[in-house]
Scaffold this active site. Structure first.
Site, short mmCIF file in Angstrom:
data_model
loop_
_atom_site.label_atom_id
_atom_site.label_comp_id
_atom_site.label_asym_id
_atom_site.label_seq_id
_atom_site.Cartn_x
_atom_site.Cartn_y
_atom_site.Cartn_z
N ASN A 10 41.60 -17.79 8.66
CA ASN A 10 42.38 -17.56 9.88
C ASN A 10 43.18 -16.27 9.72
O ASN A 10 43.95 -16.13 8.76
CB ASN A 10 43.30 -18.75 10.12
CG ASN A 10 44.04 -18.65 11.44
OD1 ASN A 10 44.61 -17.62 11.77
ND2 ASN A 10 44.04 -19.73 12.21
N HIS A 70 47.97 -14.30 11.12
CA HIS A 70 49.21 -13.75 10.59
C HIS A 70 49.11 -12.29 10.19
O HIS A 70 50.13 -11.64 9.98
CB HIS A 70 49.74 -14.63 9.45
CG HIS A 70 50.17 -15.98 9.96
ND1 HIS A 70 51.23 -16.13 10.82
CD2 HIS A 70 49.66 -17.21 9.77
CE1 HIS A 70 51.38 -17.40 11.13
NE2 HIS A 70 50.43 -18.08 10.50
N HIS A 127 43.44 -17.57 16.77
CA HIS A 127 44.06 -18.39 17.81
C HIS A 127 44.65 -17.49 18.88
O HIS A 127 45.63 -16.78 18.64
CB HIS A 127 45.15 -19.26 17.18
CG HIS A 127 45.80 -20.23 18.13
ND1 HIS A 127 46.68 -21.19 17.69
CD2 HIS A 127 45.72 -20.39 19.47
CE1 HIS A 127 47.10 -21.90 18.72
NE2 HIS A 127 46.54 -21.42 19.82
N ARG A 167 46.86 -17.49 21.55
CA ARG A 167 47.89 -18.33 22.16
C ARG A 167 48.21 -17.84 23.57
O ARG A 167 48.02 -16.67 23.91
CB ARG A 167 49.15 -18.33 21.30
CG ARG A 167 48.96 -19.00 19.94
CD ARG A 167 50.27 -19.09 19.20
NE ARG A 167 51.17 -20.05 19.83
CZ ARG A 167 51.46 -21.25 19.34
NH1 ARG A 167 50.94 -21.64 18.19
NH2 ARG A 167 52.29 -22.05 19.97
N ARG A 218 51.37 -14.22 20.98
CA ARG A 218 52.35 -13.84 19.96
C ARG A 218 51.72 -13.18 18.74
O ARG A 218 52.40 -12.52 17.98
CB ARG A 218 53.17 -15.05 19.51
CG ARG A 218 52.40 -16.08 18.73
CD ARG A 218 53.28 -17.21 18.24
NE ARG A 218 53.89 -17.95 19.34
CZ ARG A 218 54.54 -19.10 19.18
NH1 ARG A 218 54.67 -19.62 17.97
NH2 ARG A 218 55.05 -19.73 20.22
N GLU A 241 40.47 -20.51 18.29
CA GLU A 241 41.40 -21.60 18.55
C GLU A 241 42.09 -21.33 19.87
O GLU A 241 42.43 -20.19 20.20
CB GLU A 241 42.44 -21.72 17.43
CG GLU A 241 41.90 -22.31 16.15
CD GLU A 241 43.00 -22.63 15.15
OE1 GLU A 241 44.14 -22.17 15.35
OE2 GLU A 241 42.70 -23.32 14.18
N THR A 289 51.12 -24.59 15.08
CA THR A 289 50.65 -25.88 15.58
C THR A 289 51.22 -27.01 14.76
O THR A 289 51.11 -27.02 13.53
CB THR A 289 49.11 -25.92 15.56
OG1 THR A 289 48.61 -24.80 16.28
CG2 THR A 289 48.60 -27.19 16.20
N GLU A 321 38.34 -31.24 13.70
CA GLU A 321 39.06 -30.66 12.57
C GLU A 321 40.28 -31.53 12.32
O GLU A 321 41.17 -31.65 13.17
CB GLU A 321 39.49 -29.22 12.86
CG GLU A 321 40.22 -28.60 11.68
CD GLU A 321 40.45 -27.10 11.83
OE1 GLU A 321 41.38 -26.60 11.17
OE2 GLU A 321 39.70 -26.45 12.58
N HIS A 344 45.28 -26.96 7.79
CA HIS A 344 46.71 -26.81 8.05
C HIS A 344 47.50 -27.07 6.77
O HIS A 344 47.47 -28.16 6.21
CB HIS A 344 47.22 -27.75 9.15
CG HIS A 344 48.56 -27.29 9.69
ND1 HIS A 344 48.69 -26.36 10.70
CD2 HIS A 344 49.82 -27.60 9.33
CE1 HIS A 344 49.96 -26.14 10.94
NE2 HIS A 344 50.68 -26.88 10.12
#
Length: 249
Positions: free
Chosen positions: A14, A17, A50, A52, A56, A77, A108, A158, A198
């Protein structure tokens, strides 16, 4: 689609970040798409991003480039909204993972309530399936949620590993691992491919990777954070080695 235990386990990286760091200053650096391409070169089996609702971290243009430039699967995502469904069916990534999303959360915080939202989820899942997208649902390891996911036609669940990763002690962690093991077994019996993610790190990933029904782990925050110290290629290689060792033990 195989629902039988597999000898190998995939790592999805992922890159959200990387975009978080970029957006802290504006501009274009560091580029999450370059991070994705480096992850691909370093052995990642897929890339997760993801988009969003508040943008963000990942932006629409990032997804466009990822879709065009990656040669490994892209997992988008997304919240289960009309806007995101429209974006997904236009881009047609390999897979879309529907997740719960709240504006005030940092990340999340739990699984999607598939059972409670089945009526609104059904047409969006059907629309994405018709577009050739593999639909995944990010859920807690609860039998009712798993069964509803199968009934709605999802290809993948998932399992949310946050409660396991955040457990206060070994006893609590063992309870959460048991829930995940039971959930993975039940999902496989329901004909679903099982992924998990996660809060996973070098220190806690092995028991999850050892679950025979789990075919893919999606990991982001730890990998990107550790890459500050060790570099992304080394971190991806090390995580894959830890996962493979757990699988073969």
């Amino acid at each position: 689609m195989s629902t039988f235990p597999c000898a190998t386990i995939r790592l999805g990286v992922n890159i959200d970040h990387v975009a978080t760091v970029r957006n802290a200053r504006g501009g274009t650096h560091p580029d999450p798409v370059l991070a994705a391409l480096l992850a691909q070169q370093s052995g990642a089996d897929g890339i997760t991003a993801h988009l969003r609702e508040d943008r963000r971290h990942i932006r629409d243009a990032d997804l466009e480039r990822l879709r065009a430039e990656l040669s490994i699967p892209l997992n988008m995502e997304m919240a289960a909204t009309a806007e995101m469904t429209t974006i997904a069916t236009r881009l047609r990534p390999h897979a879309c993972c529907l997740v719960p999303e709240r504006r005030q959360e940092v990340t999340t915080e739990g699984g999607l309530d598939v059972r409670g939202q089945a009526g609104s989820l059904a047409p969006r899942i059907a629309r994405m399936r018709d577009a050739g997208i593999r639909v995944s649902l990010f859920i807690d390891p609860d039998a009712a949620q798993i069964e509803t996911a199968a009934q709605l036609g999802a290809a993948v669940v998932e399992l949310h590993t946050g409660a396991y990763a955040d457990a206060a002690d070994d006893t609590a962690r063992a309870v959460e691992l048991g829930r995940l093991a039971t959930g993975a077994e039940h999902a496989a019996r329901c004909g679903l491919e099982v992924h998990a993610g996660h809060g996973l790190t070098y220190g806690n990933v092995s028991p999850i990777a050892a679950l025979p029904q789990v075919m893919e782990l999606n990991i982001g925050h730890f990998l990107i954070g550790q890459a500050i110290f060790d570099g992304l290629p080394a971190v991806i290689r090390h995580m894959k080695a830890v996962m493979a060792a757990a699988r073969s033990a």
